[in-house]
Motif scaffolding. Structure first.
Motif, PDB file in Angstrom:
ATOM      1  N   ARG A   1       7.838  45.815 -14.771  1.00 62.49           N
ATOM      2  CA  ARG A   1       6.585  45.632 -15.509  1.00 62.49           C
ATOM      3  C   ARG A   1       5.604  44.788 -14.698  1.00 62.49           C
ATOM      4  O   ARG A   1       4.417  45.096 -14.629  1.00 62.49           O
ATOM      5  CB  ARG A   1       6.859  44.959 -16.859  1.00 62.49           C
ATOM      6  N   ILE A   2       6.099  43.720 -14.107  1.00 60.92           N
ATOM      7  CA  ILE A   2       5.235  42.848 -13.303  1.00 60.92           C
ATOM      8  C   ILE A   2       4.667  43.618 -12.116  1.00 60.92           C
ATOM      9  O   ILE A   2       3.472  43.542 -11.804  1.00 60.92           O
ATOM     10  CB  ILE A   2       6.018  41.616 -12.825  1.00 60.92           C
ATOM     11  N   ALA A   3       5.530  44.389 -11.452  1.00 60.33           N
ATOM     12  CA  ALA A   3       5.088  45.155 -10.274  1.00 60.33           C
ATOM     13  C   ALA A   3       4.051  46.197 -10.660  1.00 60.33           C
ATOM     14  O   ALA A   3       3.041  46.379  -9.970  1.00 60.33           O
ATOM     15  CB  ALA A   3       6.284  45.820  -9.605  1.00 60.33           C
TER      16      ALA A   3
ATOM     17  N   TYR B   1       0.679  44.645 -11.373  1.00 58.12           N
ATOM     18  CA  TYR B   1       0.000  44.340 -10.108  1.00 58.12           C
ATOM     19  C   TYR B   1      -0.570  45.611  -9.475  1.00 58.12           C
ATOM     20  O   TYR B   1      -1.726  45.640  -9.028  1.00 58.12           O
ATOM     21  CB  TYR B   1       0.985  43.671  -9.154  1.00 58.12           C
ATOM     22  N   MET B   2       0.226  46.671  -9.456  1.00 58.70           N
ATOM     23  CA  MET B   2      -0.227  47.938  -8.861  1.00 58.70           C
ATOM     24  C   MET B   2      -1.413  48.504  -9.630  1.00 58.70           C
ATOM     25  O   MET B   2      -2.339  49.078  -9.031  1.00 58.70           O
ATOM     26  CB  MET B   2       0.927  48.932  -8.838  1.00 58.70           C
TER      27      MET B   2
ATOM     28  N   SER C   1      -9.461  49.133  -5.867  1.00 57.50           N
ATOM     29  CA  SER C   1      -9.732  49.948  -4.678  1.00 57.50           C
ATOM     30  C   SER C   1     -10.426  51.256  -5.032  1.00 57.50           C
ATOM     31  O   SER C   1     -11.357  51.684  -4.332  1.00 57.50           O
ATOM     32  CB  SER C   1      -8.431  50.226  -3.919  1.00 57.50           C
ATOM     33  N   THR C   2     -10.014  51.894  -6.111  1.00 59.99           N
ATOM     34  CA  THR C   2     -10.618  53.174  -6.488  1.00 59.99           C
ATOM     35  C   THR C   2     -12.075  53.010  -6.883  1.00 59.99           C
ATOM     36  O   THR C   2     -12.943  53.791  -6.464  1.00 59.99           O
ATOM     37  CB  THR C   2      -9.834  53.818  -7.650  1.00 59.99           C
ATOM     38  N   LEU C   3     -12.379  51.986  -7.689  1.00 61.98           N
ATOM     39  CA  LEU C   3     -13.754  51.788  -8.128  1.00 61.98           C
ATOM     40  C   LEU C   3     -14.647  51.331  -6.975  1.00 61.98           C
ATOM     41  O   LEU C   3     -15.831  51.676  -6.929  1.00 61.98           O
ATOM     42  CB  LEU C   3     -13.801  50.778  -9.281  1.00 61.98           C
ATOM     43  N   ALA C   4     -14.098  50.577  -6.036  1.00 62.57           N
ATOM     44  CA  ALA C   4     -14.884  50.181  -4.864  1.00 62.57           C
ATOM     45  C   ALA C   4     -15.254  51.405  -4.034  1.00 62.57           C
ATOM     46  O   ALA C   4     -16.396  51.531  -3.559  1.00 62.57           O
ATOM     47  CB  ALA C   4     -14.107  49.178  -4.020  1.00 62.57           C
TER      48      ALA C   4
ATOM     49  N   GLY D   1       0.731  57.973 -15.355  1.00 61.02           N
ATOM     50  CA  GLY D   1       1.863  58.420 -14.553  1.00 61.02           C
ATOM     51  C   GLY D   1       2.618  57.260 -13.932  1.00 61.02           C
ATOM     52  O   GLY D   1       3.855  57.271 -13.868  1.00 61.02           O
ATOM     53  N   LEU D   2       1.880  56.263 -13.478  1.00 62.21           N
ATOM     54  CA  LEU D   2       2.505  55.087 -12.870  1.00 62.21           C
ATOM     55  C   LEU D   2       3.408  54.371 -13.870  1.00 62.21           C
ATOM     56  O   LEU D   2       4.562  54.033 -13.570  1.00 62.21           O
ATOM     57  CB  LEU D   2       1.414  54.133 -12.367  1.00 62.21           C
ATOM     58  N   TRP D   3       2.887  54.154 -15.078  1.00 60.08           N
ATOM     59  CA  TRP D   3       3.652  53.399 -16.075  1.00 60.08           C
ATOM     60  C   TRP D   3       4.808  54.202 -16.664  1.00 60.08           C
ATOM     61  O   TRP D   3       5.810  53.628 -17.115  1.00 60.08           O
ATOM     62  CB  TRP D   3       2.729  52.897 -17.175  1.00 60.08           C
ATOM     63  N   LEU D   4       4.695  55.541 -16.674  1.00 60.68           N
ATOM     64  CA  LEU D   4       5.763  56.367 -17.220  1.00 60.68           C
ATOM     65  C   LEU D   4       6.744  56.846 -16.152  1.00 60.68           C
ATOM     66  O   LEU D   4       7.695  57.565 -16.469  1.00 60.68           O
ATOM     67  CB  LEU D   4       5.167  57.583 -17.937  1.00 60.68           C
TER      68      LEU D   4
END
Length: 231
Positions: free
Chosen positions: A162-164, A167-168, A175-178, A208-211
């Motif tokens: 969950r912590i990782a 952070y991700m 990065s995507t919005l920049a 997708g990342l969280w699942l």
């Protein structure tokens, strides 16, 4: 000093502060935080006094914090309203949208060009300033509500996972919005980049990342299968 004179002085001071904040945000976004001095910010903001930044804000750290707060307030308000609308949802994407959409909506409301997303990426790249963003985020209790709501929709995950993934998530948003802001600011006409597309793409990717499944063992290589034949 009369009341009207005090008001005029206050308005001038506020205008000066806004000019400094906008100029600093742009310069930091373009060059990086450690490549821009307070003196350069004062000069670029049209201030005859080269110590204007120090006078109005203090140190560079104070200036960076003021820039962060200028956007964090409006974003937090949008986030609270969205969380109220989807309260009780059991869909992970609803909670992810509460994380992403208020940020994107705020950037879109600023018009073009904007600099705050790229400024955020520069802050994120400097450990000495990154903590400012973390500290400011901790002042918004709505983020905890979002994480709690998201966690209720997910299968059980180990605490370190969950912590990782938290952070991700933050790294991917920054990065995507920049990158999106950079393309829009450069005026490149492309059907593939817009704030709305960025919001949807991010939300889909983060769901997708969280699942994603959790691998409990480190990746291994089948040494027997890859062993070279003996000569």
């Amino acid at each position: 000093m009369s009341h009207n004179q005090q008001q005029t002085k206050g308005h001038r001071s506020e205008a000066t502060r806004d000019a400094i904040l906008s100029t600093a945000e742009r310069l930091f976004a373009e060059r990086g935080l450690n490549n821009v001095s307070n003196r350069q910010v004062s000069e670029a903001a049209g201030q005859g006094n080269n110590a204007a930044v120090a006078y109005h804000f203090g140190t560079k750290t104070d200036l960076v914090r003021a820039i962060v707060r200028r956007s964090s307030g409006p974003i937090a308000e949008r986030r609270r309203a969205l969380v109220e609308r989807i309260s009780g949802s059991t869909r992970p994407r609803d909670w992810i949208s509460c994380w992403v959409l208020p940020v994107v909506e705020h950037f879109e409301s600023l018009g073009s060009p904007t600099w705050h997303a790229r400024f955020g990426a520069q802050v994120n790249a400097e450990p000495e300033f990154r903590q400012i963003v973390v500290e400011e985020a901790l002042t918004d209790p709505t983020l905890d509500v979002i994480l709690e709501g998201l966690n209720r929709c997910l299968p059980p995950l180990p605490a370190d996972v969950r912590i990782a993934r938290n952070y991700m998530t933050r790294q991917l948003i920054v990065s995507t919005l920049a990158d999106c802001e950079r393309v829009l600011a450069e005026g490149r006409e492309t059907p593939y980049v817009s704030w709305n597309k960025a919001a949807n793409t991010l939300a889909d990717a983060l769901v997708g990342l969280w699942l994603a499944p959790v691998t409990t063992e480190p990746p291994s290589v089948d040494r027997e299968a890859n062993r070279r034949p003996a000569r």
